[in-house]
Design an enzyme around this catalytic site. Sequence first.
Site, PDB file in Angstrom:
ATOM      1  N   HIS A   1     -10.103  10.802  -2.746  1.00 38.54           N
ATOM      2  CA  HIS A   1     -10.749  10.322  -1.509  1.00 38.54           C
ATOM      3  C   HIS A   1     -11.007  11.486  -0.561  1.00 38.54           C
ATOM      4  O   HIS A   1     -12.077  11.590   0.037  1.00 38.54           O
ATOM      5  CB  HIS A   1      -9.848   9.308  -0.793  1.00 38.54           C
TER       6      HIS A   1
ATOM      7  N   HIS B   1      -4.733  10.639  -6.719  1.00 40.63           N
ATOM      8  CA  HIS B   1      -5.690   9.588  -6.324  1.00 40.63           C
ATOM      9  C   HIS B   1      -6.179   9.833  -4.901  1.00 40.63           C
ATOM     10  O   HIS B   1      -7.383   9.823  -4.609  1.00 40.63           O
ATOM     11  CB  HIS B   1      -5.007   8.220  -6.422  1.00 40.63           C
ATOM     12  N   GLU B   2      -5.228  10.074  -3.997  1.00 39.26           N
ATOM     13  CA  GLU B   2      -5.596  10.240  -2.582  1.00 39.26           C
ATOM     14  C   GLU B   2      -6.511  11.441  -2.360  1.00 39.26           C
ATOM     15  O   GLU B   2      -7.459  11.375  -1.578  1.00 39.26           O
ATOM     16  CB  GLU B   2      -4.326  10.382  -1.727  1.00 39.26           C
TER      17      GLU B   2
ATOM     18  N   THR C   1       0.835  -1.196   0.000  1.00 40.37           N
ATOM     19  CA  THR C   1       0.000   0.000   0.000  1.00 40.37           C
ATOM     20  C   THR C   1       0.873   1.251   0.000  1.00 40.37           C
ATOM     21  O   THR C   1       1.814   1.338   0.780  1.00 40.37           O
ATOM     22  CB  THR C   1      -0.920  -0.003   1.243  1.00 40.37           C
TER      23      THR C   1
ATOM     24  N   HIS D   1     -13.380   4.267  -4.586  1.00 47.01           N
ATOM     25  CA  HIS D   1     -12.671   3.577  -5.673  1.00 47.01           C
ATOM     26  C   HIS D   1     -13.594   3.264  -6.852  1.00 47.01           C
ATOM     27  O   HIS D   1     -14.800   3.136  -6.706  1.00 47.01           O
ATOM     28  CB  HIS D   1     -12.045   2.284  -5.133  1.00 47.01           C
TER      29      HIS D   1
ATOM     30  N   HIS E   1      -2.106  10.414   4.056  1.00 47.10           N
ATOM     31  CA  HIS E   1      -0.822   9.882   4.520  1.00 47.10           C
ATOM     32  C   HIS E   1      -0.133   9.132   3.391  1.00 47.10           C
ATOM     33  O   HIS E   1      -0.766   8.339   2.696  1.00 47.10           O
ATOM     34  CB  HIS E   1      -1.046   8.920   5.697  1.00 47.10           C
TER      35      HIS E   1
END
Length: 164
Positions: free
Chosen positions: A119, A115-116, A80, A125, A96
């Site tokens: 969220h 991408h983060e 990850t 997703h 993070h």
Amino acid sequence: EYSDQGSKRWTKTRCSSIGRYTSDMAPSTVDHLIGSALNVWGSASPLTFVRSFSHNADIMVDFVTREHGDSYPFDGPQGTLAHAYGPGTGIGGDTHFDDDEVWTTGINLYLVAAHEFGHALGLSHSNNPESLMYPTYMKRNQHNLLSREDILNLNMLYGRRTKI
Ligand SMILES: CC(C)C[C@H](CC(=O)NO)C(=O)N[C@H]1Cc2cn(c3ccccc23)CCCCCCNC1=O
Ligand SMILES: [Zn+2]
């Protein structure tokens, strides 16, 4: 603050702040890449992002390893790469990055951050590999990161970008 009208979303300008940096690249480079990754979403929505230096910014960015104070410890190199929390107070919006990765041209910080921040803005997703929100890291065309699906999902939450 953020509106809690059903779907979690931010209501206005959001501020982001970077706490701990990685030693893999110059802090100014990290600042630039983080800002650019936020603007990927800002350019397709009415949201604007302001850099803040306070420790209670909406989107706190940190490079951390293993156990780092939330319930999702990182797993060392590979595996990850990063995680982020959806809109909300406190840890909401925080992002993070696993500093056991080598954040240079290897694992591309700009791509992962984009991408983060999806969220952090409330997106989940997608199972479409074309989507930036696909859960597996893939090399992408950095000049056109958002798929139609990503923009549609973003506009469902924040409306379209009003032409200035
Ligand atoms: C989308 C990305 C930017 C963020 C996601 C996590 C995420 O969704 N954050 O919001 C991520 O890190 N996905 C893993 C998923 C993953 C792939 N593998 C894994 C092996 C072990 C654990 C996880 C993985 C196979 C080996 C490759 C490992 C290196 C790449 N890792 C990934 O693609
Ligand atoms: Zn993800």
